[in-house]
Design a protein around this motif. Structure first.
Motif, short mmCIF file in Angstrom:
data_model
loop_
_atom_site.label_atom_id
_atom_site.label_comp_id
_atom_site.label_asym_id
_atom_site.label_seq_id
_atom_site.Cartn_x
_atom_site.Cartn_y
_atom_site.Cartn_z
N TRP A 12 -9.28 -3.34 2.40
CA TRP A 12 -8.10 -3.59 3.23
C TRP A 12 -6.96 -4.16 2.39
N ARG A 13 -7.28 -5.14 1.56
CA ARG A 13 -6.22 -5.77 0.77
C ARG A 13 -5.70 -4.82 -0.32
N ASN A 14 -6.59 -4.06 -0.89
CA ASN A 14 -6.14 -3.09 -1.90
C ASN A 14 -5.24 -2.03 -1.29
N LEU A 15 -5.54 -1.72 -0.03
CA LEU A 15 -4.73 -0.71 0.68
C LEU A 15 -3.26 -1.15 0.74
N TRP A 16 -3.05 -2.44 0.96
CA TRP A 16 -1.68 -2.95 1.13
C TRP A 16 -1.10 -3.51 -0.16
N ARG A 17 -1.78 -3.28 -1.25
CA ARG A 17 -1.34 -3.79 -2.54
C ARG A 17 -0.06 -3.07 -2.96
N ASN A 18 -0.05 -1.77 -2.72
CA ASN A 18 1.15 -1.00 -2.99
C ASN A 18 1.69 -0.51 -1.64
N HIS A 19 2.50 -1.40 -1.02
CA HIS A 19 2.97 -1.14 0.34
C HIS A 19 3.64 0.22 0.47
N ARG A 20 4.51 0.49 -0.52
CA ARG A 20 5.33 1.70 -0.41
C ARG A 20 4.45 2.96 -0.42
N ARG A 21 3.53 2.98 -1.39
CA ARG A 21 2.68 4.16 -1.49
C ARG A 21 1.81 4.34 -0.24
N THR A 22 1.26 3.22 0.22
CA THR A 22 0.40 3.30 1.41
C THR A 22 1.21 3.74 2.62
N THR A 23 2.43 3.19 2.76
CA THR A 23 3.25 3.54 3.92
C THR A 23 3.61 5.02 3.88
N ILE A 24 3.97 5.51 2.71
CA ILE A 24 4.32 6.94 2.60
C ILE A 24 3.11 7.81 2.96
N MET A 25 1.95 7.40 2.45
CA MET A 25 0.75 8.19 2.74
C MET A 25 0.40 8.13 4.22
N LEU A 26 0.57 6.93 4.81
CA LEU A 26 0.29 6.80 6.24
C LEU A 26 1.23 7.67 7.06
N CYS A 27 2.50 7.69 6.65
CA CYS A 27 3.48 8.53 7.36
C CYS A 27 3.06 10.00 7.26
N ALA A 28 2.63 10.39 6.06
CA ALA A 28 2.22 11.79 5.86
C ALA A 28 1.02 12.12 6.76
N ILE A 29 0.05 11.21 6.82
CA ILE A 29 -1.13 11.46 7.65
C ILE A 29 -0.72 11.50 9.13
N ALA A 30 0.11 10.51 9.53
CA ALA A 30 0.53 10.44 10.94
C ALA A 30 1.29 11.70 11.35
#
Lengths: 407, 230
Positions: A12-30
């Protein structure tokens, strides 16, 4: 299982380590999940509409015919069930017997080939796609009605109107010409112009007299609760009749509509997988980057005594978390979009193209829970498989080499 | 009792066209509770020896025993278990997991060992107090100085009372004052907990803290000094 807590926390914490990358990937999945579900809902709605309209237009859910009628749909092949016979079973919501023959309709200016339907308007009310109260003029009153109701588009082609007379010409069982003049009493509208052009309605008794067939009809139509589940209704009808007639489900009578349903189910799966494949590149890339950035950390954890399986688990949990959050967001987005479009989407600009397939010019997306579950399952299962490669790679590091990597 | 015993250890690395002998027939025995410094210039073999003793790397030949158990022939899984339960590690840098707080880093090994949460918390708070970082329990590594990070790493290495603590140049990235403080902490923990400490270093000042100094050169032990006698 005892390790799940620490693996989950790390993931969980590693997921949010790079906020920008995770957010972009989440947007792509969503957005991907939204596209899967919304496009499926749109197509599902369109096909559903086509099938329902198609079923209401004529076939009903189950039909009875003379076994030869399907090959030769003429009055020479009447069904051996009298119009007076009745059917009573909880599975039967409505039923009606009809005379359905090919005919030619002529006004003083034009002629057209049509399908003539001799119906009992009282029995047909619960089956027909025509809303009697919305017919321009009036609909048929009873089986003996001497008027004719035609589609607005056909009236336009024939350059006729309410109150004018048209001539219907067909063949009797002896292949002699049977014709009669009818006064146009009503014009109906349908979801497609093709339907308006094809069918004309007259009283059943009137057309029986015209064709000199006594009480004979050519088909009996039954409607149940749900067009997707007609087996119970089919069995009831099968038990109620003898071998001299043929009983068909709607998708056997109208194979185009039947195959449409199957094609739709196949299309949904293909569509979901294609979108996922596009998504998977981003997912694998994100995980590869995440693993590559953390080589030393992974080496440290291995050095401290964490087993390779736990490293594998940690990366997989991270991937599953990413997919789950994206799935929830995508599902909610799709639900919100479909809910906001309950009034329908006007696609009249391409109505003619859609009409070719029998679709209406207003599309109503239909959100199917099964489709949402299917999309979620595909994303999770294929996402899990796609994550195995980076996770496996991470778990194979040798601690001493990983610790020595230059960051 | 012997904490570590190495018998005729050899390890050769290939670098370009050259074979580098990192360990050249090393024989060594360290008794339990000892405080040993391994000293060598860069490339002298001290890290390779430390890695062989810690089960992080396998020698080409020879035998390694830790707490009486031969470890050079163990499987990867058994080596992981050995490191988890019997050895504490302190590395030169990148010692802590960045996404965990100081206390969580200390608890990490215990959590992997399966120690109950209450016991973990009790032990981690006690060791944080012992290394003087009780106020930093919820701080992540990025918000700590290099010295504080190394103290947390030491706390993590010692908290589950391993039989052996291996430290590879733990003071290399610290200023001399902080390095001295860290060595004071090492010696105090060695005396208090009676764990065996092996520290690899090439810093002359650090060597003065050791009870026993082993000098290596080109993969061989060239000097073994009992500094208690000195």
């Amino acid at each position: 299982m005892r390790l799940f807590g620490v693996l989950f926390r790390l993931a969980w914490r590693n997921l949010w380590r790079n906020h920008r990358r995770t957010t972009i990937m989440l947007c792509a999945i969503a957005v991907g999940v939204w596209a899967m579900i919304f496009m499926t809902a749109l197509t599902r709605g369109m096909v559903d509409q086509m099938i329902i309209e198609g079923i209401r237009t004529l076939p009903g859910h189950v039909q009875i015919h003379n076994p030869k009628f399907l090959d030769d749909p003429s009055i020479s092949n009447p069904v051996s069930i009298s119009a007076q016979q009745s059917f009573d079973d909880p599975e039967i919501v409505a039923w009606s017997s009809r005379v359905k023959v090919p005919a030619v309709i002529s006004s003083e200016r034009e002629s057209r080939g049509i399908t003539l339907l001799g119906i009992d308007p009282v029995a047909e009310r619960h089956i027909s796609f025509i809303k009697y109260d919305e017919v321009d003029g009036r609909f048929l009153v009873d089986s003996d009605d001497k008027g004719i109701v035609i589609g607005a588009k056909l009236a336009n082609i024939l350059e006729t109107e309410i109150g004018k007379r048209v001539v219907i010409m067909s063949q009797d069982p002896d292949n002699d010409i049977a014709d009669r003049g009818f006064r146009v009493v009503g014009l109906y509208t349908a979801s497609t112009g093709a339907v308006e052009e094809a069918y004309a309605f007259v009283g059943r008794a009137t057309v029986q007299k015209m064709l000199r067939i006594g009480n004979q009809t050519t088909e009996v139509v039954f409607v149940g609760d749900d067009y997707r589940d007609v087996e119970a209704l089919y069995e009831v009808i099968l038990d109620a009749v003898d071998d001299s007639v043929s009983v068909q489900r709607w998708y056997e009578t109208n194979t185009y509509l039947g195959s449409m349903l199957n094609v739709m189910d196949g299309f949904v799966v293909v569509w979901i997988i294609v979108i996922f494949l596009a998504l998977s590149f981003g997912l694998v890339n994100t995980l590869m980057m995440a693993v590559f950035e953390r080589v030393r950390e992974i080496g440290l954890m291995l050095a401290l005594g964490m087993k390779p399986g736990s490293i594998l688990g940690q990366i997989l949990i991270e991937s599953m978390l990413l997919l789950l959050i994206g799935l929830v967001a995508g599902n909610m987005l799709a639900w919100a979009t479909v809910m906001s479009l309950q009034g329908g989407i006007d696609v009249s600009v391409v109505a003619e193209g859609l009409e070719m397939f029998g679709a209406a010019s207003v599309l109503y997306p239909k959100l199917n829970v099964d489709d949402m579950i299917l999309a979620s399952k595909v994303v999770l299962v294929l996402g899990f498989l796609a994550s195995l490669s980076p996770a496996w790679r991470a778990s194979r590091y040798k601690p001493v080499e990983a610790l020595a990597k230059v960051g | 009792m012997s904490a570590v015993r190495c018998v005729d250890l050899c390890k050769t690395y290939r670098q370009g066209d050259q074979d580098i002998k990192a360990l050249d027939h090393v024989n060594l025995e360290i008794t339990s509770g000892d405080f040993v410094c391994l000293s060598a210039p860069s490339g002298g073999g001290k890290t390779t020896l430390l890695n062989a003793i810690g089960g992080l790397d396998t020698p080409d030949s020879g035998e390694v025993y830790v707490a009486g158990q031969r470890i050079d022939n163990l499987s990867k899984s058994d080596l992981a278990d050995l490191r988890l339960r019997k050895i504490g590690f302190v590395f030169q840098a990148y010692n802590l997991i960045p996404v965990l707080t100081a206390r969580e880093n200390i608890e990490f090994v215990m959590q992997v060992q399966g120690v109950p949460a209450s016991e973990r918390r009790e032990k981690s708070l006690a060791i944080l107090h012992e290394v003087g970082l009780e106020t930093l329990e919820d701080r992540r590594p990025a918000k700590m100085s290099g010295g504080q990070q190394q103290r947390v790493a030491v706390a993590r290495a010692i908290v589950s009372r391993p039989e052996l603590v291996l430290a590879d140049e733990p003071t290399a990235n610290l200023d001399s004052k902080t390095a001295g403080e860290l060595m004071e902490l090492f010696t105090a923990l060695n005396e208090r907990h009676n764990s065996t400490f092996i520290i690899a270093t090439h810093d002359q000042h650090i060597m003065t803290y050791a009870k026993r100094l082993i000098r290596m050169l080109d993969g061989r032990i060239v000097e073994d000094i009992d500094q208690r006698a000195a």
